[in-house]
Design a protein around this motif. Structure first.
Motif, mmCIF file in Angstrom:
data_model
loop_
_atom_site.group_PDB
_atom_site.id
_atom_site.type_symbol
_atom_site.label_atom_id
_atom_site.label_comp_id
_atom_site.label_asym_id
_atom_site.label_seq_id
_atom_site.Cartn_x
_atom_site.Cartn_y
_atom_site.Cartn_z
ATOM 1 N N GLU A 16 39.922 38.834 50.008
ATOM 2 C CA GLU A 16 38.665 38.923 49.269
ATOM 3 C C GLU A 16 38.808 39.840 48.039
ATOM 4 N N ARG A 17 39.390 40.999 48.298
ATOM 5 C CA ARG A 17 39.504 42.036 47.258
ATOM 6 C C ARG A 17 40.439 41.597 46.122
ATOM 7 N N HIS A 18 41.494 40.854 46.458
ATOM 8 C CA HIS A 18 42.479 40.458 45.440
ATOM 9 C C HIS A 18 42.304 39.014 44.965
ATOM 10 N N HIS A 19 41.277 38.339 45.479
ATOM 11 C CA HIS A 19 40.998 36.949 45.085
ATOM 12 C C HIS A 19 42.200 36.035 45.320
ATOM 13 N N PHE A 20 42.846 36.205 46.475
ATOM 14 C CA PHE A 20 43.933 35.311 46.862
ATOM 15 C C PHE A 20 43.412 34.344 47.917
ATOM 16 N N SER A 185 51.148 37.459 45.684
ATOM 17 C CA SER A 185 50.689 36.931 46.976
ATOM 18 C C SER A 185 51.856 36.515 47.873
ATOM 19 N N GLN A 186 53.078 36.683 47.375
ATOM 20 C CA GLN A 186 54.261 36.394 48.201
ATOM 21 C C GLN A 186 55.018 37.669 48.563
ATOM 22 N N ALA A 187 54.385 38.812 48.278
ATOM 23 C CA ALA A 187 55.085 40.079 48.502
ATOM 24 C C ALA A 187 54.287 40.982 49.448
ATOM 25 N N ILE A 188 55.003 41.742 50.255
ATOM 26 C CA ILE A 188 54.367 42.831 50.993
ATOM 27 C C ILE A 188 55.056 44.132 50.577
ATOM 28 N N VAL A 189 54.282 45.205 50.546
ATOM 29 C CA VAL A 189 54.821 46.527 50.215
ATOM 30 C C VAL A 189 54.761 47.397 51.468
ATOM 31 N N SER A 203 49.803 46.605 42.266
ATOM 32 C CA SER A 203 50.715 45.501 41.915
ATOM 33 C C SER A 203 50.195 44.173 42.462
ATOM 34 N N GLY A 204 49.213 44.228 43.358
ATOM 35 C CA GLY A 204 48.626 43.023 43.937
ATOM 36 C C GLY A 204 49.217 42.633 45.273
ATOM 37 N N ALA A 205 50.240 43.340 45.719
ATOM 38 C CA ALA A 205 50.891 42.977 46.981
ATOM 39 C C ALA A 205 50.076 43.461 48.180
ATOM 40 N N PHE A 206 50.225 42.770 49.300
ATOM 41 C CA PHE A 206 49.639 43.205 50.573
ATOM 42 C C PHE A 206 50.383 44.473 50.977
ATOM 43 N N SER A 245 50.196 36.459 61.555
ATOM 44 C CA SER A 245 48.786 36.449 61.175
ATOM 45 C C SER A 245 48.637 36.186 59.675
ATOM 46 N N LEU A 246 49.517 36.772 58.868
ATOM 47 C CA LEU A 246 49.448 36.560 57.414
ATOM 48 C C LEU A 246 49.613 35.078 57.072
ATOM 49 N N LEU A 247 50.516 34.411 57.803
ATOM 50 C CA LEU A 247 50.754 32.987 57.533
ATOM 51 C C LEU A 247 49.597 32.121 58.036
ATOM 52 N N THR A 248 48.840 32.646 58.983
ATOM 53 C CA THR A 248 47.804 31.868 59.652
ATOM 54 C C THR A 248 46.450 31.941 58.910
ATOM 55 N N ILE A 249 46.154 33.123 58.353
ATOM 56 C CA ILE A 249 44.791 33.352 57.857
ATOM 57 C C ILE A 249 44.662 32.984 56.376
ATOM 58 N N THR A 250 43.667 32.178 56.070
ATOM 59 C CA THR A 250 43.360 31.833 54.681
ATOM 60 C C THR A 250 41.963 32.336 54.360
ATOM 61 N N LYS A 251 41.679 32.412 53.068
ATOM 62 C CA LYS A 251 40.373 32.931 52.633
ATOM 63 C C LYS A 251 39.262 32.031 53.137
ATOM 64 N N GLN A 252 38.228 32.684 53.669
ATOM 65 C CA GLN A 252 37.105 31.901 54.251
ATOM 66 C C GLN A 252 36.169 31.421 53.156
#
Ligand code: MG
Length: 252
Positions: A16-20, A185-189, A203-206, A245-252
Motif C-alpha cells: 500500500e505504502r509503496h504502490h506496488f 519490487s524485486q529486492a529485499i533489504v 530505495s523502495g525495497a521491502f 508469503s511475499l510470493l503469495t500476497i498481492t495488493k488487495q
C-alpha cells in the motif's frame, strides 16, 4: 477457518505504502556490520575512544545510531556538534584511519550467529546476494568470502567507495539493485541499523529490520522497516515462511 498467511498485514501495509502490486524477491541486499558480523560492539568502542581523545563529548551508545554513515560523515557531524565547524578533509582522513587502527586492536569480530543459515536460505530460494555496506574497511570485506564461502560474488559488493552518498541516502541500495539487475519490487533489504533501514525503505525495497544490538525494535519500525525480527537466528528460522508469503500476497 483458514489461518491467515504469516506476515500478511506487514506485507499488505508495505504494498500500500509503496504502490506496488506485489513483491517478487530476486535479490537480497545485505548489510554487513551488525548484520553479517557481530562487529558493532567493536565499532562503537573504537569510535568512542577516538572521539573522546579529540575532545568530543559523546556516549558509546550514540554510535549505534550513526551506523551506516560513512566514517567521514560521522566525523564531520560530531565536529559540527562539538566545535561548531566542519572537519577538514585531512582531519576526516587521519581520524578515520586512527579509528580503523583502534578497531583492529580489539578482539577479532565473529560472524553473526544465524547469518550463514540466512544466506543459505536466500541462495536455495534463488535470490542473488549483494553486500551493501557503509564500511570501506578492507579487513572485513576480505573476510566475507572466507566466512561465507560461495555466498557473494567479488564484483557484487557496494561499499563506501562505490557511492557518493552513504546511508540513510538510498544510493547504496539503488546501486545494489543495479548490480543485481532488479527493480525495487524485486529486492529485499536486510539491515540492523536505523539509518540503513531508512535507506532501504527510501530505495523502495521491502526492508527487513533485525535488532542485533541495543536499538529497540520501535526505532527500526519508525525508520521504515516493513517487518522487524528480534535476532538473526529468529529471522533465519522465519525467512522461508516470509519469502513464501511475499510470493503469495498481492495488493488487495
Ligand atoms: Mg549494520
Amino acid at each position: 477457518m483458514i489461518p491467515p498467511i504469516p506476515f500478511s498485514s506487514e506485507i499488505a501495509r508495505f504494498l500500500e505504502r509503496h504502490h506496488f502490486e506485489r513483491v517478487i524477491p530476486r535479490a537480497a541486499l545485505i548489510d554487513m556490520d551488525g548484520t553479517l558480523y557481530d562487529s558493532m560492539r567493536n565499532h562503537t568502542a573504537a569510535w568512542h575512544r577516538l572521539m573522546t581523545e579529540v575532545g568530543v563529548e559523546c556516549t558509546r551508545d550514540e554510535f549505534y545510531l550513526y551506523e551506516g554513515r560513512t566514517g567521514a560523515s560521522t566525523i564531520n557531524q560530531l565536529f559540527i556538534r562539538a566545535f561548531g565547524r566542519e572537519a577538514t578533509d585531512e582531519e576526516k582522513e587521519t581520524l578515520y584511519k586512527r579509528k580503523t587502527e583502534y578497531f583492529r586492536e580489539l578482539p577479532a569480530v565473529k560472524p553473526m550467529p544465524g547469518a550463514l543459515d540466512m544466506l543459505t536460505t536466500l541462495r536455495d530460494a534463488g535470490l542473488q546476494r549483494i553486500l551493501v555496506t557503509g564500511s570501506g574497511q578492507a579487513s572485513l570485506i576480505d573476510r566475507i568470502s572466507a566466512d561465507f564461502p560461495g555466498m557473494f560474488e567479488a564484483d557484487k559488493l557496494v561499499t563506501s567507495r562505490s557511492v557518493t552518498h552513504g546511508k540513510p541516502h538510498p544510493e547504496p541500495f539503488i546501486r545494489g539493485m543495479q548490480l543485481a539487475h532488479v527493480s525495487p519490487s524485486q529486492a529485499i533489504v536486510i539491515e540492523n541499523a536505523p539509518l540503513g533501514v531508512e535507506a532501504g525503505d527510501r530505495s523502495g525495497a521491502f526492508t527487513i529490520g533485525i535488532t542485533t544490538g541495543p536499538i529497540p525494535r520501535e526505532v527500526l519500525e519508525e525508520a521504515g522497516a516493513a517487518v522487524v525480527f528480534g535476532s538473526m537466528p529468529e529471522f533465519a528460522t522465519k525467512l522461508p515462511t516470509l519469502l513464501l508469503s511475499l510470493l503469495t500476497i498481492t495488493k488487495q
